[in-house]
Scaffold this motif. Structure first.
Motif, mmCIF file in Angstrom:
data_model
loop_
_atom_site.group_PDB
_atom_site.id
_atom_site.type_symbol
_atom_site.label_atom_id
_atom_site.label_comp_id
_atom_site.label_asym_id
_atom_site.label_seq_id
_atom_site.Cartn_x
_atom_site.Cartn_y
_atom_site.Cartn_z
ATOM 1 N N MET A 65 89.091 18.781 34.598
ATOM 2 C CA MET A 65 90.442 19.249 34.826
ATOM 3 C C MET A 65 90.439 20.745 35.159
ATOM 4 N N MET A 66 89.592 21.512 34.482
ATOM 5 C CA MET A 66 89.525 22.952 34.740
ATOM 6 C C MET A 66 89.052 23.230 36.161
ATOM 7 N N GLN A 67 88.086 22.426 36.638
ATOM 8 C CA GLN A 67 87.582 22.590 37.997
ATOM 9 C C GLN A 67 88.682 22.307 39.015
ATOM 10 N N GLU A 68 89.476 21.260 38.779
ATOM 11 C CA GLU A 68 90.571 20.941 39.680
ATOM 12 C C GLU A 68 91.611 22.060 39.706
ATOM 13 N N PHE A 69 91.878 22.634 38.540
ATOM 14 C CA PHE A 69 92.830 23.738 38.484
ATOM 15 C C PHE A 69 92.315 24.941 39.264
ATOM 16 N N LYS A 70 91.019 25.250 39.134
ATOM 17 C CA LYS A 70 90.434 26.375 39.877
ATOM 18 C C LYS A 70 90.565 26.146 41.381
ATOM 19 N N GLU A 71 90.275 24.914 41.817
ATOM 20 C CA GLU A 71 90.384 24.603 43.246
ATOM 21 C C GLU A 71 91.825 24.756 43.722
ATOM 22 N N PHE A 72 92.778 24.286 42.910
ATOM 23 C CA PHE A 72 94.184 24.408 43.266
ATOM 24 C C PHE A 72 94.609 25.872 43.324
ATOM 25 N N ALA A 73 94.245 26.645 42.315
ATOM 26 C CA ALA A 73 94.686 28.036 42.214
ATOM 27 C C ALA A 73 94.064 28.916 43.286
ATOM 28 N N MET A 74 92.898 28.564 43.767
ATOM 29 C CA MET A 74 92.213 29.427 44.734
ATOM 30 C C MET A 74 92.459 29.004 46.179
ATOM 31 N N LYS A 75 93.277 27.966 46.386
ATOM 32 C CA LYS A 75 93.622 27.603 47.757
ATOM 33 C C LYS A 75 94.383 28.754 48.391
ATOM 34 N N GLY A 76 94.254 28.897 49.671
ATOM 35 C CA GLY A 76 94.909 29.997 50.387
ATOM 36 C C GLY A 76 96.413 30.019 50.216
ATOM 37 N N ASN A 77 97.060 28.859 50.244
ATOM 38 C CA ASN A 77 98.514 28.822 50.150
ATOM 39 C C ASN A 77 99.016 29.325 48.808
ATOM 40 N N VAL A 78 98.321 29.002 47.725
ATOM 41 C CA VAL A 78 98.754 29.426 46.394
ATOM 42 C C VAL A 78 98.626 30.936 46.267
ATOM 43 N N VAL A 79 97.523 31.482 46.742
ATOM 44 C CA VAL A 79 97.327 32.931 46.681
ATOM 45 C C VAL A 79 98.361 33.636 47.558
ATOM 46 N N ASP A 80 98.610 33.116 48.750
ATOM 47 C CA ASP A 80 99.630 33.698 49.628
ATOM 48 C C ASP A 80 101.003 33.657 48.975
ATOM 49 N N LEU A 81 101.307 32.558 48.311
ATOM 50 C CA LEU A 81 102.589 32.428 47.626
ATOM 51 C C LEU A 81 102.713 33.461 46.511
ATOM 52 N N ALA A 82 101.645 33.652 45.746
ATOM 53 C CA ALA A 82 101.682 34.633 44.654
ATOM 54 C C ALA A 82 101.912 36.039 45.203
ATOM 55 N N VAL A 83 101.229 36.383 46.267
ATOM 56 C CA VAL A 83 101.419 37.702 46.885
ATOM 57 C C VAL A 83 102.854 37.830 47.396
ATOM 58 N N GLY A 84 103.379 36.785 48.012
ATOM 59 C CA GLY A 84 104.746 36.808 48.517
ATOM 60 C C GLY A 84 105.768 36.998 47.409
ATOM 61 N N VAL A 85 105.553 36.342 46.271
ATOM 62 C CA VAL A 85 106.485 36.476 45.153
ATOM 63 C C VAL A 85 106.461 37.904 44.606
ATOM 64 N N ILE A 86 105.282 38.476 44.472
ATOM 65 C CA ILE A 86 105.169 39.844 43.951
ATOM 66 C C ILE A 86 105.825 40.839 44.909
ATOM 67 N N ILE A 87 105.526 40.723 46.189
ATOM 68 C CA ILE A 87 106.121 41.632 47.172
ATOM 69 C C ILE A 87 107.630 41.398 47.263
ATOM 70 N N GLY A 88 108.056 40.141 47.194
ATOM 71 C CA GLY A 88 109.482 39.831 47.231
ATOM 72 C C GLY A 88 110.226 40.434 46.052
ATOM 73 N N GLY A 89 109.618 40.402 44.858
ATOM 74 C CA GLY A 89 110.243 41.019 43.692
ATOM 75 C C GLY A 89 110.417 42.518 43.868
ATOM 76 N N ALA A 90 109.371 43.166 44.384
ATOM 77 C CA ALA A 90 109.456 44.612 44.615
ATOM 78 C C ALA A 90 110.474 44.915 45.710
ATOM 79 N N PHE A 91 110.490 44.105 46.753
ATOM 80 C CA PHE A 91 111.435 44.321 47.842
ATOM 81 C C PHE A 91 112.865 44.097 47.368
ATOM 82 N N GLY A 92 113.050 43.130 46.474
ATOM 83 C CA GLY A 92 114.371 42.892 45.909
ATOM 84 C C GLY A 92 114.897 44.105 45.161
ATOM 85 N N LYS A 93 114.008 44.801 44.462
ATOM 86 C CA LYS A 93 114.421 46.014 43.745
ATOM 87 C C LYS A 93 114.819 47.115 44.732
ATOM 88 N N ILE A 94 114.111 47.201 45.840
ATOM 89 C CA ILE A 94 114.449 48.199 46.860
ATOM 90 C C ILE A 94 115.829 47.897 47.446
#
Length: 142
Positions: A1-30
């Motif tokens: 199960m841990m291996q499957e989670f690592k594969e899911f978390a390291m997919k490009g889309n998940v990482v892109d989504l995380a970056v988008g959420v962080i930047i979106g939060g900062a942009f929302g404050k601006i």
């Protein structure tokens, strides 16, 4: 199960989504600061010099001269000024995101390779086939 989670978390889309959420939060404050500190003060000045976010209708007999925070402590209020401020935040943020998506779509369209136009009708018969047909027809007519 841990291996499957690592594969899911390291997919490009998940990482892109995380970056988008962080930047979106900062942009929302601006955008929030832009609306509350730059846009709304002149609008509030036009409507009587108060902070527009403090505009409300008292629903429990509060003194209308109280700030929104103080009036909320005393009971329910209809805080239309705060709603208008948050709505303006949303509209600005939605417009900026729309423009970003629009530019990304244009950039993606420009990056696509140009497909050559296909000629109309069947392709021309190769020259060697035409010569062989002429030779065949000449032999038949002899």
């Amino acid at each position: 199960m841990m291996q499957e989670f690592k594969e899911f978390a390291m997919k490009g889309n998940v990482v892109d989504l995380a970056v988008g959420v962080i930047i979106g939060g900062a942009f929302g404050k601006i955008v929030d600061s832009l609306v509350q500190d730059i846009i709304m003060p002149p609008i509030g000045k036009l409507f009587g010099g108060l902070d527009f976010a403090n505009y409300y209708l008292p629903l429990n007999g509060q003194n209308p001269a109280l700030s929104l925070v103080e009036a909320k402590k005393l009971g329910a209020v209809f805080a239309y000024g705060n709603f208008a401020t948050i709505l303006l935040n949303f509209l600005i943020l939605a417009f900026v995101i729309f423009q970003m998506v629009r530019l990304m779509n244009k950039a993606r369209h420009l990056a696509e390779p140009v497909k050559p136009a296909e000629p109309e009708g069947p392709p021309p018969t190769p020259e060697d086939v035409v010569l062989l047909r002429e030779i065949r027809d000449a032999l038949k007519n002899r």
